[in-house]
Design an enzyme around this catalytic site. Structure first.
Site, PDB file in Angstrom:
ATOM      1  N   LYS A   1      47.883  44.382  47.929  1.00  0.00           N
ATOM      2  CA  LYS A   1      46.587  43.745  48.165  1.00  0.00           C
ATOM      3  C   LYS A   1      46.646  42.319  47.613  1.00  0.00           C
ATOM      4  CE  LYS A   1      41.646  44.309  47.659  1.00  0.00           C
ATOM      5  NZ  LYS A   1      40.894  43.750  46.583  1.00  0.00           N
TER       6      LYS A   1
ATOM      7  N   HIS B   1      41.066  33.789  48.573  1.00  0.00           N
ATOM      8  CA  HIS B   1      42.366  33.750  49.259  1.00  0.00           C
ATOM      9  C   HIS B   1      42.164  34.172  50.720  1.00  0.00           C
ATOM     10  CE1 HIS B   1      42.109  38.035  48.674  1.00  0.00           C
ATOM     11  NE2 HIS B   1      42.191  37.922  47.351  1.00  0.00           N
TER      12      HIS B   1
ATOM     13  N   HIS C   1      39.899  37.276  51.556  1.00  0.00           N
ATOM     14  CA  HIS C   1      38.450  37.049  51.657  1.00  0.00           C
ATOM     15  C   HIS C   1      38.123  36.374  52.995  1.00  0.00           C
ATOM     16  CE1 HIS C   1      39.114  36.840  47.177  1.00  0.00           C
ATOM     17  NE2 HIS C   1      38.137  37.718  47.230  1.00  0.00           N
TER      18      HIS C   1
ATOM     19  N   LYS D   1      44.672  36.806  43.479  1.00  0.00           N
ATOM     20  CA  LYS D   1      45.022  35.507  42.886  1.00  0.00           C
ATOM     21  C   LYS D   1      45.585  35.705  41.495  1.00  0.00           C
ATOM     22  CE  LYS D   1      43.766  31.654  44.989  1.00  0.00           C
ATOM     23  NZ  LYS D   1      43.160  30.350  45.133  1.00  0.00           N
TER      24      LYS D   1
ATOM     25  N   HIS E   1      41.408  47.178  40.640  1.00  0.00           N
ATOM     26  CA  HIS E   1      41.944  46.055  39.864  1.00  0.00           C
ATOM     27  C   HIS E   1      43.171  46.427  39.035  1.00  0.00           C
ATOM     28  CE1 HIS E   1      37.811  44.772  40.794  1.00  0.00           C
ATOM     29  NE2 HIS E   1      38.396  43.621  40.948  1.00  0.00           N
TER      30      HIS E   1
ATOM     31  N   CYS F   1      41.290  51.350  36.682  1.00  0.00           N
ATOM     32  CA  CYS F   1      40.549  51.225  37.936  1.00  0.00           C
ATOM     33  C   CYS F   1      41.560  51.038  39.064  1.00  0.00           C
ATOM     34  CB  CYS F   1      39.616  50.022  37.823  1.00  0.00           C
ATOM     35  SG  CYS F   1      39.312  49.193  39.372  1.00  0.00           S
TER      36      CYS F   1
ATOM     37  N   CYS G   1      35.023  45.298  38.237  1.00  0.00           N
ATOM     38  CA  CYS G   1      34.124  45.783  39.297  1.00  0.00           C
ATOM     39  C   CYS G   1      32.680  45.704  38.841  1.00  0.00           C
ATOM     40  CB  CYS G   1      34.398  47.241  39.644  1.00  0.00           C
ATOM     41  SG  CYS G   1      36.009  47.544  40.340  1.00  0.00           S
TER      42      CYS G   1
ATOM     43  N   CYS H   1      34.507  49.661  34.542  1.00  0.00           N
ATOM     44  CA  CYS H   1      35.506  48.620  34.852  1.00  0.00           C
ATOM     45  C   CYS H   1      34.807  47.274  34.804  1.00  0.00           C
ATOM     46  CB  CYS H   1      36.131  48.852  36.238  1.00  0.00           C
ATOM     47  SG  CYS H   1      37.079  47.409  36.805  1.00  0.00           S
TER      48      CYS H   1
HETATM   49  O1  ME8 Z   1      33.056  42.349  46.010  1.00  0.00           O
HETATM   50  N1  ME8 Z   1      41.438  41.772  52.289  1.00  0.00           N
HETATM   51  O2  ME8 Z   1      33.032  40.049  45.921  1.00  0.00           O
HETATM   52  P1  ME8 Z   1      34.585  39.713  46.102  1.00  0.00           P
HETATM   53  C1  ME8 Z   1      40.258  41.913  52.914  1.00  0.00           C
HETATM   54  N2  ME8 Z   1      30.611  39.994  45.054  1.00  0.00           N
HETATM   55  N3  ME8 Z   1      39.069  41.743  52.313  1.00  0.00           N
HETATM   56  C2  ME8 Z   1      39.075  41.400  51.029  1.00  0.00           C
HETATM   57  C3  ME8 Z   1      40.273  41.212  50.309  1.00  0.00           C
HETATM   58  C4  ME8 Z   1      41.502  41.413  51.001  1.00  0.00           C
HETATM   59  N4  ME8 Z   1      42.692  41.256  50.425  1.00  0.00           N
HETATM   60  N5  ME8 Z   1      39.955  40.877  49.034  1.00  0.00           N
HETATM   61  C5  ME8 Z   1      38.601  40.852  48.985  1.00  0.00           C
HETATM   62  C6  ME8 Z   1      32.483  41.292  45.834  1.00  0.00           C
HETATM   63  N6  ME8 Z   1      38.073  41.168  50.168  1.00  0.00           N
HETATM   64  C7  ME8 Z   1      30.995  41.246  45.579  1.00  0.00           C
HETATM   65  C8  ME8 Z   1      30.287  41.547  46.878  1.00  0.00           C
HETATM   66  S1  ME8 Z   1      28.097  41.856  48.354  1.00  0.00           S
HETATM   67  C9  ME8 Z   1      26.474  42.067  48.074  1.00  0.00           C
HETATM   68  C10 ME8 Z   1      28.795  41.580  46.784  1.00  0.00           C
HETATM   69  C11 ME8 Z   1      36.653  41.287  50.542  1.00  0.00           C
HETATM   70  O3  ME8 Z   1      34.641  38.232  45.969  1.00  0.00           O
HETATM   71  C12 ME8 Z   1      35.928  42.315  49.697  1.00  0.00           C
HETATM   72  O4  ME8 Z   1      36.181  43.610  50.188  1.00  0.00           O
HETATM   73  O5  ME8 Z   1      35.432  40.534  45.223  1.00  0.00           O
HETATM   74  C13 ME8 Z   1      34.499  41.883  49.878  1.00  0.00           C
HETATM   75  O6  ME8 Z   1      33.950  42.423  51.054  1.00  0.00           O
HETATM   76  C14 ME8 Z   1      34.612  40.365  49.972  1.00  0.00           C
HETATM   77  O7  ME8 Z   1      35.986  40.074  50.242  1.00  0.00           O
HETATM   78  C15 ME8 Z   1      34.177  39.643  48.712  1.00  0.00           C
HETATM   79  O8  ME8 Z   1      34.902  40.153  47.607  1.00  0.00           O
END
Ligand code: ME8
Length: 640
Positions: free
Chosen positions: A297, A20, A23, A300, A149, A146, A131, A128
């Site tokens: 936050k 979204h 990310h 999806k 989530h 958690c 996570c 969790c």
């Molecule tokens: O955590 N606002 O993946 P992910 C800002 N695979 N940033 C956000 C956000 C939001 N609402 N939602 C998610 C993972 N993010 C792991 C990472 S790295 C070696 C492994 C950011 O798909 C989140 O903080 O859940 C993270 O930095 C990135 O999107 C990917 O999140």
């Protein structure tokens, strides 16, 4: 000449769902930085990718009766489509299911194992699933949910391989102390330091019996734990297993950009793993804030999100990128709102920058045959504008280097607003009327040169618009560019022909109309009833005491986004006026302007602030223009 290398990464996205706008925020910020560094002379390598070996991905694929890899292929294609739509300029895209990553991951695991840091043991604790991490009891809520989530953690026991994290506690603290820049912003560093001081527990680095994931090299019955696997992407993506020269050039990473929820993995697990395997540590980790929607936050699964593709289709990539970088200080949380987006777009892009470009190109086009005119001697306010452009360059570079994207853009907009004021002060339309072509050319040259600065300053955030501005100004949008070219004022090629001139940022309609108060409603109801337009006599008109006023100061009124408070000189005295013009004019651009006031209107309190008069403005739906005398005339002059 290159200033050296800059290797920057984002977190790699889980492939259990498509991303979204939250990310995308991380990708846009990292892309802005990468583009800025390239323009500032660095050899940049920008890596992003996907984290595919997670149980959540496997589960999501099975729920759809799909093979996990085929499922990841679909999600990855979608993610790459989003990054393309947002103009993300990553140099590589690493998937953790790729061979180069598997080999790297197994090699690092083997090194840690040989170093005596991986051992078999039993672990139990609150886990969790989303996570894929254990939490201490005090990190969960009262119902053991958690906090990220909001889903229940479960008590879990497993026999696995463990990484001896506790062994690295002191070395980690020492590293953080010696390198205060390592974890940014400071609030994240403090959190990490207190977490380490509370005592580090060894963490499990394998899962038994799974099919999906990278097998551990020492025991084929186990796969490598997803977080141990994921952080290793940062070295596999720069050639650890397949391109030693590249690895030598780019490692260690200069910056990992990640969200604040995953700092522990990057500031504790990852550096300890690198210490164990004998590789240098990344220079910096930046934990940015979260993008919210209506205070929550984005998620999806809970249906609270903005779809990045839909947002780009509606508004274009650059305005979305600009809003994300300008509206929220990097590091803090921010709340996305379409209403704020529209206001920000109309004020900064349509009114300030778009208007400056359009006014300049129209005047220069009309008077100099669509070509860049010759500069002239420095006169009047010229030097102030030139000095401000140079000061802006210095400040901008300092702020961008500190990842203060929002403040950097604010300084650029101060320059843009100053340039708009410069046009008002030098009144090129009057110079044209008077036939003063030399000065007219000089003034327009200065405006165009300022736009050359502005186009480069905004390029990291709005690459397409920057190219369009250059194209319209008659510059080659693809010519080599760098901030070095802004060290000297007056670099524009005189005589270059403009491209097709058209609005780069057409105004957006404000969807939500301000609620009319009850008196307005009564008046409009009466008007609707009477079919005839209301006629007045000359005597009626004479009842109005209309005067020219000069704006001495202007400021926003706290707690409102529509009102400005002005101090106005009306010759005999100064008046305080409250006007609903904040979405159309910035305080800076009003100071020094001549306006028309009704000065015998009974004073009224608006939001607790006294207004001693009313200014005249033309209002057309969401467009508003303040009425001003065509010639410079003394404040206090009566209008008849
Ligand atoms: O955590 N606002 O993946 P992910 C800002 N695979 N940033 C956000 C956000 C939001 N609402 N939602 C998610 C993972 N993010 C792991 C990472 S790295 C070696 C492994 C950011 O798909 C989140 O903080 O859940 C993270 O930095 C990135 O999107 C990917 O999140």
């Amino acid at each position: 000449m290159s200033k050296g290398k800059f290797y920057v990464t984002t977190a790699i996205l889980y492939t259990n769902a498509v991303p979204h706008l939250g990310h995308s925020y991380e990708l846009v910020a990292t892309d802005t930085l990468a583009r800025y560094k390239r323009l500032n002379g660095y050899d940049v390598f920008f890596l992003t990718g996907t984290d595919e070996n997670s149980l959540n991905t496997e589960r999501a694929a099975r729920e759809r009766n799909m093979d996990p890899l085929a499922y990841c292929d679909e999600i990855v294609a979608h993610i790459q489509e989003i990054w393309k739509a947002l103009n993300i300029s990553n140099d590589d895209f690493l998937r953790t299911t790729e061979e180069r990553h598997k080999r790297t991951c197994q090699e690092l695991y083997r090194r840690a194992y040989e170093n005596g840091d991986i051992y078999k043991g039993t672990y139990e604790g609150w886990y969790c699933d989303s996570c894929e991490a254990y939490y201490n009891e005090d990190e969960l809520d009262a119902e053991h949910r958690c906090k990220i989530h909001e889903s229940p953690a479960r008590w879990f026991q497993e026999e696995n391989y463990f990484f001896a994290l506790s062994k690295y506690q002191d070395r980690l603290l020492e590293h953080i102390e010696k390198h205060p820049e390592f974890i940014q912003p400071e609030i994240r560093r403090n959190e990490i330091v207190s977490f380490i001081k509370s005592g580090l527990r060894d963490f499990s680095v394998s899962r038994a019996g799974g099919q999906w994931g990278i097998p551990t090299p020492n025991d084929p019955d186990h796969t490598i734990y997803v977080w141990f696997d994921a952080v290793i992407n940062y070295v596999s993506g720069v050639g650890f297993a397949d391109d030693p020269a590249k690895f030598e050039r780019y490692w260690p990473a200069d910056l990992h950009v990640i969200g604040k929820d995953i700092t522990r993995f990057h500031c504790i697990y990852w550096p300890a793993m690198l210490m164990s395997t004998g590789l240098p540590l990344p220079k910096q980790v930046f934990g940015h804030g979260w993008l919210h929607l209506k205070g929550q936050k984005m998620s999806k699964s809970r249906g609270i999100y903005v779809d990045p593709i839909a947002a780009v289709k509606e508004y274009g990539a650059d305005p979305i990128r600009y809003y994300l970088m300008r509206e929220f200080p990097f590091g803090s949380d921010g709340d996305f709102s379409e209403e704020n987006f529209t206001h920000r777009y109309n004020a900064d892009l349509a009114n300030d920058l778009g208007n400056l470009l359009n006014r300049t190109l129209t005047l220069a086009g009309r008077n100099f045959d669509q070509k860049i005119p010759a500069p002239g001697p420095v006169e009047g306010p010229d030097q102030e504008l030139i000095d401000l452009a140079e000061a802006t360059r210095c400040q901008y570079i300092e702020l961008m280097d500190a990842y203060a994207f929002s403040t950097a853009l604010e300084t650029v907009w101060q320059l843009v607003r100053r340039a708009n004021k410069y046009i008002d002060e030098t009144a090129p339309w009057r110079l044209a009327q008077e036939g003063n072509r030399e000065r007219l050319g000089a003034v327009l040259y200065n405006c165009l040169e300022m736009l050359r600065f502005a186009a480069l300053f905004v390029e990291p955030v709005m690459p397409e618009s920057a190219a369009e501005i250059r194209r319209q100004m008659g510059l080659d949008p693809d010519a080599e560019r760098s901030f070095e070219t802004l060290k000297q004022w007056g670099q524009l090629p005189v005589g270059a022909s403009f491209g097709e001139v058209k609005p780069v940022f057409p105004r957006l309609k404000v969807t939500k109309k301000p609620a009319a108060d009850s008196t307005d409603q009564k008046a409009s109801a009466q008007q609707k009833k009477s079919k005839q337009p209301l006629q007045i006599t000359l005597d009626d008109f004479r009842k109005l005491d209309l005067r020219v006023g000069e704006v001495l100061s202007a400021e926003s009124i706290e707690g409102t986004d529509k009102l400005l408070k002005l101090k106005v000189d009306i010759g005999s005295e100064q008046r305080q006026i409250v006007a609903g013009i904040a979405q159309h004019y910035s305080p800076e651009e009003l100071v020094g302007q001549k306006i028309i006031l009704i000065v015998n209107l009974a004073p009224a309190k608006i939001r607790g602030v006294e207004s001693q008069g009313m200014l005249l403005a033309a209002v057309d739906q969401d467009e508003l223009a303040i009425v001003t005398p065509l010639k410079d005339i003394r404040p206090g002059t009566k209008i008849s």
